[in-house]
Design a protein around this motif. Structure first.
Motif, PDB file in Angstrom:
ATOM      1  N   VAL A 241      57.913  20.524  53.113  1.00 37.19           N
ATOM      2  CA  VAL A 241      57.114  20.303  53.864  1.00 37.19           C
ATOM      3  C   VAL A 241      56.304  20.621  54.504  1.00 37.19           C
ATOM      4  O   VAL A 241      56.125  21.816  54.290  1.00 37.19           O
ATOM      5  CB  VAL A 241      58.463  19.932  55.490  1.00 37.19           C
ATOM      6  CG1 VAL A 241      57.389  19.703  56.334  1.00 37.19           C
ATOM      7  CG2 VAL A 241      59.711  19.380  55.211  1.00 37.19           C
ATOM      8  N   LEU A 242      55.496  20.662  54.414  1.00 32.61           N
ATOM      9  CA  LEU A 242      54.469  21.516  54.823  1.00 32.61           C
ATOM     10  C   LEU A 242      53.460  21.319  56.232  1.00 32.61           C
ATOM     11  O   LEU A 242      53.677  20.134  57.062  1.00 32.61           O
ATOM     12  CB  LEU A 242      52.655  20.483  54.093  1.00 32.61           C
ATOM     13  CG  LEU A 242      51.715  21.679  53.774  1.00 32.61           C
ATOM     14  CD1 LEU A 242      52.382  22.986  53.107  1.00 32.61           C
ATOM     15  CD2 LEU A 242      51.199  20.827  53.299  1.00 32.61           C
TER      16      LEU A 242
ATOM     17  N   HIS B 153      45.240  12.220  52.033  1.00 40.29           N
ATOM     18  CA  HIS B 153      45.037  12.665  50.513  1.00 40.29           C
ATOM     19  C   HIS B 153      46.516  12.067  49.872  1.00 40.29           C
ATOM     20  O   HIS B 153      47.683  12.032  50.773  1.00 40.29           O
ATOM     21  CB  HIS B 153      44.691  13.964  50.408  1.00 40.29           C
ATOM     22  CG  HIS B 153      44.854  14.094  49.129  1.00 40.29           C
ATOM     23  ND1 HIS B 153      45.452  13.670  47.404  1.00 40.29           N
ATOM     24  CD2 HIS B 153      42.928  14.627  47.958  1.00 40.29           C
ATOM     25  CE1 HIS B 153      44.534  13.744  46.254  1.00 40.29           C
ATOM     26  NE2 HIS B 153      43.360  14.241  46.772  1.00 40.29           N
ATOM     27  N   PRO B 154      46.186  10.658  49.253  1.00 40.69           N
ATOM     28  CA  PRO B 154      47.453  10.344  48.613  1.00 40.69           C
ATOM     29  C   PRO B 154      48.779  11.105  48.009  1.00 40.69           C
ATOM     30  O   PRO B 154      50.185  10.548  48.265  1.00 40.69           O
ATOM     31  CB  PRO B 154      47.222   9.064  47.957  1.00 40.69           C
ATOM     32  CG  PRO B 154      45.486   9.296  47.404  1.00 40.69           C
ATOM     33  CD  PRO B 154      44.646  10.268  48.567  1.00 40.69           C
ATOM     34  N   LEU B 155      47.760  12.139  47.173  1.00 35.17           N
ATOM     35  CA  LEU B 155      49.107  12.932  47.647  1.00 35.17           C
ATOM     36  C   LEU B 155      49.631  13.665  48.144  1.00 35.17           C
ATOM     37  O   LEU B 155      50.841  14.580  48.217  1.00 35.17           O
ATOM     38  CB  LEU B 155      48.289  14.463  45.941  1.00 35.17           C
ATOM     39  CG  LEU B 155      47.625  13.248  44.404  1.00 35.17           C
ATOM     40  CD1 LEU B 155      47.209  14.119  43.856  1.00 35.17           C
ATOM     41  CD2 LEU B 155      48.653  12.687  44.152  1.00 35.17           C
ATOM     42  N   LEU B 156      49.587  14.019  49.372  1.00 32.09           N
ATOM     43  CA  LEU B 156      49.549  15.101  49.910  1.00 32.09           C
ATOM     44  C   LEU B 156      50.789  14.370  51.612  1.00 32.09           C
ATOM     45  O   LEU B 156      51.462  14.832  52.475  1.00 32.09           O
ATOM     46  CB  LEU B 156      48.768  15.867  50.741  1.00 32.09           C
ATOM     47  CG  LEU B 156      48.113  16.452  49.588  1.00 32.09           C
ATOM     48  CD1 LEU B 156      47.211  17.342  50.473  1.00 32.09           C
ATOM     49  CD2 LEU B 156      48.474  17.381  49.199  1.00 32.09           C
ATOM     50  N   SER B 157      50.047  13.169  51.208  1.00 32.16           N
ATOM     51  CA  SER B 157      50.708  12.507  52.736  1.00 32.16           C
ATOM     52  C   SER B 157      52.197  12.199  52.977  1.00 32.16           C
ATOM     53  O   SER B 157      52.687  12.030  53.670  1.00 32.16           O
ATOM     54  CB  SER B 157      49.669  10.999  53.031  1.00 32.16           C
ATOM     55  OG  SER B 157      50.306   9.808  51.417  1.00 32.16           O
ATOM     56  N   LEU B 158      52.340  12.481  51.746  1.00 29.34           N
ATOM     57  CA  LEU B 158      54.265  12.599  51.772  1.00 29.34           C
ATOM     58  C   LEU B 158      54.580  13.254  52.223  1.00 29.34           C
ATOM     59  O   LEU B 158      55.985  13.711  52.836  1.00 29.34           O
ATOM     60  CB  LEU B 158      54.924  12.180  50.812  1.00 29.34           C
ATOM     61  CG  LEU B 158      54.932  10.570  49.862  1.00 29.34           C
ATOM     62  CD1 LEU B 158      55.255  10.424  48.616  1.00 29.34           C
ATOM     63  CD2 LEU B 158      55.701   9.557  50.664  1.00 29.34           C
ATOM     64  N   GLY B 159      54.172  14.689  52.606  1.00 34.31           N
ATOM     65  CA  GLY B 159      54.474  15.827  52.550  1.00 34.31           C
ATOM     66  C   GLY B 159      54.163  16.493  53.474  1.00 34.31           C
ATOM     67  O   GLY B 159      54.668  17.690  54.108  1.00 34.31           O
ATOM     68  N   ILE B 160      53.281  16.054  53.963  1.00 33.31           N
ATOM     69  CA  ILE B 160      52.642  16.913  55.999  1.00 33.31           C
ATOM     70  C   ILE B 160      52.623  15.290  56.469  1.00 33.31           C
ATOM     71  O   ILE B 160      51.957  14.403  56.344  1.00 33.31           O
ATOM     72  CB  ILE B 160      51.343  17.570  55.241  1.00 33.31           C
ATOM     73  CG1 ILE B 160      51.149  18.699  56.715  1.00 33.31           C
ATOM     74  CG2 ILE B 160      50.462  16.710  54.586  1.00 33.31           C
ATOM     75  CD1 ILE B 160      50.018  18.862  56.098  1.00 33.31           C
TER      76      ILE B 160
END
Length: 103
Positions: free
Chosen positions: A87-88, A30-37
């Protein structure tokens, strides 16, 4: 730095704490999540279940977004920059339909 929901989103810093989400998986791409996980931080109790969110309403994915971004009302409205503070990590512990937990 990548493009996120706001003007720009910045990935968590190297020393950022990790938050582990115990749910039915996360749609990591998901474009909103890819930076954090990262892919390596998506795990499952049973590898046969996969790690993606199997909930038809995306419960695990929604929870992941809430952890990473909190309330997006104002950042979306005024296009402010967002620094991810966590970080997730995802641990899928709810089996998808048709699977039995062999835990």
């Amino acid at each position: 730095m990548g493009r996120g929901p706001c003007s720009e989103s910045f990935p968590p810093k190297a020393e950022a704490p990790a938050v582990c989400l115990l749910d039915n998986g996360v749609a990591r791409a998901h474009p909103l999540l890819s930076l954090g996980i990262s892919e390596n931080d998506c795990l499952s109790v049973d590898p046969a279940w996969g790690v993606d969110d199997h909930d038809p309403f995306g419960h695990g994915t929604s929870m992941a977004g809430t952890i990473l971004y909190s309330d997006l009302t104002y950042p979306l409205a005024d296009q402010r920059q967002v620094q991810l503070d966590f970080v997730l990590e995802s641990m899928k512990f709810i089996p998808p339909p048709g699977f039995v937990c062999r835990c």
